[in-house]
Design an enzyme around this catalytic site. Structure first.
Site, PDB file in Angstrom:
ATOM      1  N   CYS A  21      40.069   7.154  -6.445  1.00  0.00           N
ATOM      2  CA  CYS A  21      39.839   5.919  -5.693  1.00  0.00           C
ATOM      3  C   CYS A  21      38.366   5.790  -5.306  1.00  0.00           C
ATOM      4  O   CYS A  21      37.766   4.731  -5.462  1.00  0.00           O
ATOM      5  CB  CYS A  21      40.720   5.893  -4.454  1.00  0.00           C
ATOM      6  SG  CYS A  21      40.513   4.415  -3.454  1.00  0.00           S
ATOM      7  N   HIS A  51      46.410   1.525  -5.779  1.00  0.00           N
ATOM      8  CA  HIS A  51      45.817   2.746  -5.256  1.00  0.00           C
ATOM      9  C   HIS A  51      46.033   3.866  -6.265  1.00  0.00           C
ATOM     10  O   HIS A  51      47.084   3.947  -6.904  1.00  0.00           O
ATOM     11  CB  HIS A  51      46.423   3.111  -3.902  1.00  0.00           C
ATOM     12  CG  HIS A  51      46.137   2.100  -2.847  1.00  0.00           C
ATOM     13  ND1 HIS A  51      44.941   2.052  -2.169  1.00  0.00           N
ATOM     14  CD2 HIS A  51      46.872   1.058  -2.377  1.00  0.00           C
ATOM     15  CE1 HIS A  51      44.954   1.052  -1.318  1.00  0.00           C
ATOM     16  NE2 HIS A  51      46.117   0.424  -1.424  1.00  0.00           N
TER      17      HIS A  51
END
Length: 111
Positions: free
Chosen positions: A35, A23
């Site tokens: 992201c 992430h």
């Protein structure tokens, strides 16, 4: 951090697979621009390949996000392979652009 691994075939330089995992942790969930960008670029490339070619990619996704792997089969006819490679190389260029501006949140490696 998002780790992207691009595997290429030695002599031909063709992309044989890519894996994205992790992430970005740029911002809180739902507001993470790095992201969102990496996801849009990678899924956009895969959707384009699936829509515009006859290639049957092997795609694996994590249930909770944070993982995407695509393996390009070797038995794709040359004309289709050229299209697949062009779309994947476009994806790589876009990911590298994100990496250039957000290197603390995304890293790309080639093998």
């Amino acid at each position: 951090m998002i780790q992207v691994t691009i595997k290429k075939h030695g002599p031909s330089g063709k992309i044989t697979s890519f894996t994205m995992e992790g992430h970005a942790e740029f911002a809180e969930y739902g507001k993470d621009l790095v992201c969102a960008a990496a996801t849009a670029v990678s899924f956009g490339a895969l959707n384009a390949i699936l829509s515009l070619t006859e290639a049957k990619l092997q795609i694996e996704q994590g249930r909770n996000g944070g993982f995407l792997r695509c393996i390009v089969p070797e038995n794709i006819p040359d004309g289709e392979q050229e299209k697949v490679q062009l779309l994947l190389e476009g994806m790589v260029v876009s990911l590298q652009t994100i990496e250039r501006d957000y290197s603390k949140h995304i890293n790309i490696n080639f093998h």
